[in-house]
Design a protein around this motif. Structure first.
Motif, PDB file in Angstrom:
ATOM      1  N   VAL A 172       0.835  -1.199   0.000  1.00 40.65           N
ATOM      2  CA  VAL A 172       0.000   0.000   0.000  1.00 40.65           C
ATOM      3  C   VAL A 172       0.871   1.251   0.000  1.00 40.65           C
ATOM      4  N   ALA A 173       1.914   1.257   0.830  1.00 38.47           N
ATOM      5  CA  ALA A 173       2.807   2.424   0.912  1.00 38.47           C
ATOM      6  C   ALA A 173       3.497   2.688  -0.420  1.00 38.47           C
ATOM      7  N   VAL A 174       3.963   1.637  -1.071  1.00 39.60           N
ATOM      8  CA  VAL A 174       4.617   1.788  -2.370  1.00 39.60           C
ATOM      9  C   VAL A 174       3.634   2.358  -3.386  1.00 39.60           C
ATOM     10  N   ALA A 175       2.414   1.835  -3.373  1.00 35.73           N
ATOM     11  CA  ALA A 175       1.399   2.331  -4.313  1.00 35.73           C
ATOM     12  C   ALA A 175       1.126   3.818  -4.092  1.00 35.73           C
ATOM     13  N   LEU A 176       0.982   4.219  -2.827  1.00 39.50           N
ATOM     14  CA  LEU A 176       0.738   5.631  -2.525  1.00 39.50           C
ATOM     15  C   LEU A 176       1.878   6.510  -3.032  1.00 39.50           C
ATOM     16  N   SER A 177       3.108   6.099  -2.729  1.00 36.33           N
ATOM     17  CA  SER A 177       4.258   6.921  -3.130  1.00 36.33           C
ATOM     18  C   SER A 177       4.359   7.032  -4.643  1.00 36.33           C
ATOM     19  N   GLN A 178       4.038   5.952  -5.358  1.00 35.33           N
ATOM     20  CA  GLN A 178       4.091   5.987  -6.819  1.00 35.33           C
ATOM     21  C   GLN A 178       2.993   6.877  -7.396  1.00 35.33           C
ATOM     22  N   MET A 179       1.788   6.802  -6.810  1.00 36.83           N
ATOM     23  CA  MET A 179       0.702   7.673  -7.268  1.00 36.83           C
ATOM     24  C   MET A 179       1.088   9.131  -7.109  1.00 36.83           C
ATOM     25  N   TRP A 180       1.640   9.480  -5.955  1.00 34.06           N
ATOM     26  CA  TRP A 180       2.007  10.871  -5.696  1.00 34.06           C
ATOM     27  C   TRP A 180       3.155  11.335  -6.597  1.00 34.06           C
ATOM     28  N   LYS A 181       4.079  10.440  -6.866  1.00 27.98           N
ATOM     29  CA  LYS A 181       5.211  10.820  -7.724  1.00 27.98           C
ATOM     30  C   LYS A 181       4.758  11.039  -9.159  1.00 27.98           C
ATOM     31  N   GLN A 182       3.943  10.099  -9.674  1.00 33.50           N
ATOM     32  CA  GLN A 182       3.525  10.171 -11.067  1.00 33.50           C
ATOM     33  C   GLN A 182       2.567  11.330 -11.323  1.00 33.50           C
ATOM     34  N   LYS A 183       1.658  11.585 -10.370  1.00 29.77           N
ATOM     35  CA  LYS A 183       0.636  12.607 -10.592  1.00 29.77           C
ATOM     36  C   LYS A 183       1.068  14.005 -10.144  1.00 29.77           C
ATOM     37  N   LEU A 184       1.876  14.055  -9.073  1.00 29.43           N
ATOM     38  CA  LEU A 184       2.160  15.341  -8.441  1.00 29.43           C
ATOM     39  C   LEU A 184       3.645  15.668  -8.347  1.00 29.43           C
ATOM     40  N   GLY A 185       4.511  14.724  -8.758  1.00 37.67           N
ATOM     41  CA  GLY A 185       5.938  14.959  -8.643  1.00 37.67           C
ATOM     42  C   GLY A 185       6.444  14.941  -7.215  1.00 37.67           C
ATOM     43  N   VAL A 186       5.689  14.321  -6.321  1.00 40.68           N
ATOM     44  CA  VAL A 186       6.036  14.274  -4.899  1.00 40.68           C
ATOM     45  C   VAL A 186       7.072  13.189  -4.640  1.00 40.68           C
ATOM     46  N   GLN A 187       8.023  13.476  -3.763  1.00 39.74           N
ATOM     47  CA  GLN A 187       9.043  12.500  -3.373  1.00 39.74           C
ATOM     48  C   GLN A 187       8.748  12.034  -1.948  1.00 39.74           C
ATOM     49  N   ALA A 188       8.280  10.807  -1.798  1.00 42.36           N
ATOM     50  CA  ALA A 188       7.978  10.248  -0.479  1.00 42.36           C
ATOM     51  C   ALA A 188       8.949   9.116  -0.182  1.00 42.36           C
ATOM     52  N   GLU A 189       9.693   9.257   0.892  1.00 43.58           N
ATOM     53  CA  GLU A 189      10.661   8.238   1.305  1.00 43.58           C
ATOM     54  C   GLU A 189       9.993   7.266   2.261  1.00 43.58           C
ATOM     55  N   LEU A 190      10.057   5.971   1.946  1.00 43.58           N
ATOM     56  CA  LEU A 190       9.368   4.954   2.750  1.00 43.58           C
ATOM     57  C   LEU A 190      10.264   4.406   3.845  1.00 43.58           C
ATOM     58  N   GLY A 191       9.652   4.102   5.002  1.00 40.14           N
ATOM     59  CA  GLY A 191      10.386   3.479   6.089  1.00 40.14           C
ATOM     60  C   GLY A 191       9.478   2.565   6.879  1.00 40.14           C
ATOM     61  N   ASN A 192       9.968   1.377   7.223  1.00 36.92           N
ATOM     62  CA  ASN A 192       9.161   0.452   8.013  1.00 36.92           C
ATOM     63  C   ASN A 192       9.826   0.197   9.363  1.00 36.92           C
ATOM     64  N   MET A 193       9.012  -0.128  10.360  1.00 33.38           N
ATOM     65  CA  MET A 193       9.497  -0.359  11.718  1.00 33.38           C
ATOM     66  C   MET A 193       8.765  -1.528  12.351  1.00 33.38           C
ATOM     67  N   GLU A 194       9.453  -2.208  13.261  1.00 33.62           N
ATOM     68  CA  GLU A 194       8.815  -3.256  14.072  1.00 33.62           C
ATOM     69  C   GLU A 194       7.714  -2.613  14.912  1.00 33.62           C
ATOM     70  N   TRP A 195       6.661  -3.371  15.210  1.00 35.29           N
ATOM     71  CA  TRP A 195       5.408  -2.857  15.751  1.00 35.29           C
ATOM     72  C   TRP A 195       5.587  -1.961  16.981  1.00 35.29           C
ATOM     73  N   LYS A 196       6.290  -2.443  17.994  1.00 33.45           N
ATOM     74  CA  LYS A 196       6.389  -1.660  19.224  1.00 33.45           C
ATOM     75  C   LYS A 196       7.180  -0.377  19.010  1.00 33.45           C
ATOM     76  N   VAL A 197       8.218  -0.439  18.182  1.00 26.71           N
ATOM     77  CA  VAL A 197       8.992   0.766  17.869  1.00 26.71           C
ATOM     78  C   VAL A 197       8.116   1.740  17.085  1.00 26.71           C
ATOM     79  N   PHE A 198       7.354   1.205  16.152  1.00 29.93           N
ATOM     80  CA  PHE A 198       6.443   2.018  15.345  1.00 29.93           C
ATOM     81  C   PHE A 198       5.446   2.760  16.231  1.00 29.93           C
ATOM     82  N   LEU A 199       4.840   2.038  17.187  1.00 33.43           N
ATOM     83  CA  LEU A 199       3.879   2.668  18.093  1.00 33.43           C
ATOM     84  C   LEU A 199       4.530   3.794  18.888  1.00 33.43           C
ATOM     85  N   GLU A 200       5.738   3.561  19.352  1.00 36.02           N
ATOM     86  CA  GLU A 200       6.440   4.561  20.160  1.00 36.02           C
ATOM     87  C   GLU A 200       6.781   5.795  19.329  1.00 36.02           C
TER      88      GLU A 200
END
Length: 542
Positions: free
Chosen positions: A402-430
């Protein structure tokens, strides 16, 4: 007196047919199905649970364990209706501000001691105690319990909370104002009792298998972090003789495709279907691939706090990003499991909620894209000044897609640069809770079946308003909704404000998309909250 006891007693009597004699014959007493000799239910979870302490747990995975290990005042049946738990029923005063619950005499802790009203008083005071810093303290305030807000703010002692043990079998709760859905909120884990002596003796380690004392249908017998948790029948549970599942095992499997492989190999009784694979699996395994509405939303939240990007302070930027999301591609091509597109924060599956017709929902995707380009240009972003930000999600192949799809939509349509990052659940919540993000994945499953369980998240004081969105009118409308006879117009206006200011980007509303072994009986597919209890399940003989 308003008496609300008859339906609850009837529901209790309806379950009394599950006799031990019937179980001894190895057939289900109601359906007549032959029961499997091994009554073990094994299912997959994506992440390690946050806790099994009722007043500390904050995630769906942990809540599933807690509902088995502990029992609150009320439970839900397979349709999501209230049925007796530790309480056999309740009464209210004339203005519905005092609830008096009658507790069953045969409720016991796993050490054989009786469950009393004092155990609930201790737990509820514990939940609002600033010293504990419960992530769900705000939920007790939402319940309108007298003095909860002041106690959480540290302005009054916990003893002032509007909950009292009249005697061992009578719990009295006083509300600051009437709340129509208050009883439904008592099915939430934060309101479950806690054993004071055990908590005080072992402190933070009281929920370890060797220490824990619980009052639910199961006890925790094993916990290997990031690997597995095992709960087994609690012989002291008041309805143990009518419980069929002996053992429930939760296996932590971070990869959806690995989990599917293990399911197909017969190692699991239930697992989530990986994104995009439901159509194929439904054709190949029509009796096991299931999809049904759930009371959950999937969204991305903007960091609107002082630490957030300056660009996101402009509502035109936020709205442009939301408009450019082609939700149909995500729901039909990526997820492909029956998830409806989301243009409002609250799902259509919510009881009594009529989805308002916000402008973004009535536009075609080309119209949305054109409007997005206009708004972003007005905000000063374009080829010579591209919008750049980071977005984070918790580790999952589906979330990544889903994140990749969002970033590609924004780049192709709006020229937006979104850098993706993932985290383990508890770190993400914090990190999300501390506003250490630009744009972050969010999801919410209703704590009770009413629109406020979603919309309250975006009020200024909400404990889970991680983006720190604040709108006085939203706060005012949600306060009015607590006592309003007709909440529809209030919730409609809130959703219209959210669609206009776009503090979050709703992506889709959940469906329960599972591979569920046909040997599993009584899975509650009609309960949109998916509050399931192992004690209501059974395994059918092959």
């Amino acid at each position: 007196m308003n008496r609300i006891t008859k339906p609850l007693v009837a529901a209790l009597l309806a379950t009394s047919g599950l006799t031990s004699a019937a179980l001894a014959q190895q057939t289900h007493p109601e359906t007549g199905e032959a029961l499997a000799e091994d009554q073990t239910f094994t299912y997959r979870v994506l992440d390690e649970h946050s806790s099994v302490d009722p007043q500390v747990v904050e995630d769906v995975t942990g809540s599933e364990l807690v509902r088995d290990l502990f029992e609150g005042l009320m439970n839900q049946d397979e349709e999501g209706n209230l049925v007796p738990g530790v309480a056999t029923g309740y009464e209210t005063n004339d203005d519905n501000t005092v609830y008096t619950f009658t507790l069953r005499e045969d409720a016991k802790w796993s050490n054989g001691e009786p469950v009393t009203a004092a155990d609930f008083v201790f737990a509820w005071q514990r939940a609002v105690n600033p010293e504990l810093s419960s992530p769900y303290a705000w939920f007790m305030e939402l319940m309108s319990i007298e003095n909860a807000a002041a106690i959480i703010a540290g302005e009054r002692p916990i003893e002032d909370l509007g909950v009292k043990a009249v005697d061992d079998r009578t719990l009295e709760v006083t509300l600051s104002e009437p709340l129509p859905y208050f009883p439904q909120m008592t099915t939430h884990s934060t309101t479950f009792p806690a054993p004071q002596k055990v908590v005080e003796e072992f402190g933070d380690e009281w929920t370890r298998p060797e220490n824990i004392v619980s009052n639910g249908a199961y006890i925790l017998t094993e916990h290997l972090p990031q690997e597995r948790s095992v709960r087994e029948r609690n012989e002291m549970y008041w309805d143990n003789e009518n419980t069929i599942i002996d053992r429930t095992i939760a296996l932590v499997i971070n990869d959806e495709n690995v989990a599917l492989t293990r399911y197909l190999a017969g190692e699991l009784d239930r697992t989530e279907i990986p994104a995009g694979q439901y159509p194929r699996l439904k054709e190949e395994h029509p009796e096991e691939a299931v999809s049904f509405p759930r009371l959950c939303n999937y969204y991305y939240t903007f960091n609107l706090s002082e630490s957030g990007p300056e660009a996101f302070k402009d509502p035109n930027v936020r709205k442009a990003l939301s408009l450019a999301v082609d939700r149909k591609i995500i729901t039909e091509n990526i997820m492909a499991g029956g998830q409806p597109e989301a243009y409002t924060f609250t799902p259509a599956a919510t009881a009594g909620f009529e989805v308002p017709q916000v402008d973004i929902a009535s536009m075609t995707q080309p119209e949305r894209d054109e409007k997005a380009r206009e708004l972003l240009a007005e905000a000063g972003y374009g080829p010579d000044n591209p919008l750049e930000f980071s977005m984070m999600y918790n580790t999952s192949d589906d979330h990544k897609k889903v994140a990749v799809a969002l970033s590609q939509m924004w780049k192709q349509k709006l020229g937006v640069q979104a850098e993706l990052g993932n985290m383990e659940w508890k770190v993400f919540l914090e990190e999300r809770g501390n506003q250490n993000f630009d744009l972050a994945r969010g999801a919410w499953c209703g704590d009770y079946n009413e629109a406020s369980t979603f919309l309250d998240l975006l009020t200024t004081m909400s404990g889970y308003n991680d983006g720190k969105y604040s709108n006085e009118r939203v706060d005012e409308l949600m306060a009015q909704a607590k006592t309003a006879d007709d909440t529809g117009p209030l919730y409609t206006e809130v959703e219209e404000i959210l669609a206009d200011e776009t503090p979050v980007i709703p992506i889709y509303h959940y469906a329960g998309v599972y591979m569920l072994d046909s040997d599993v009986g009584n899975w509650p597919v009609n309960n949109v909250e998916q509050n399931w209890y192992s004690k209501n399940l059974y395994k059918i003989a092959e």
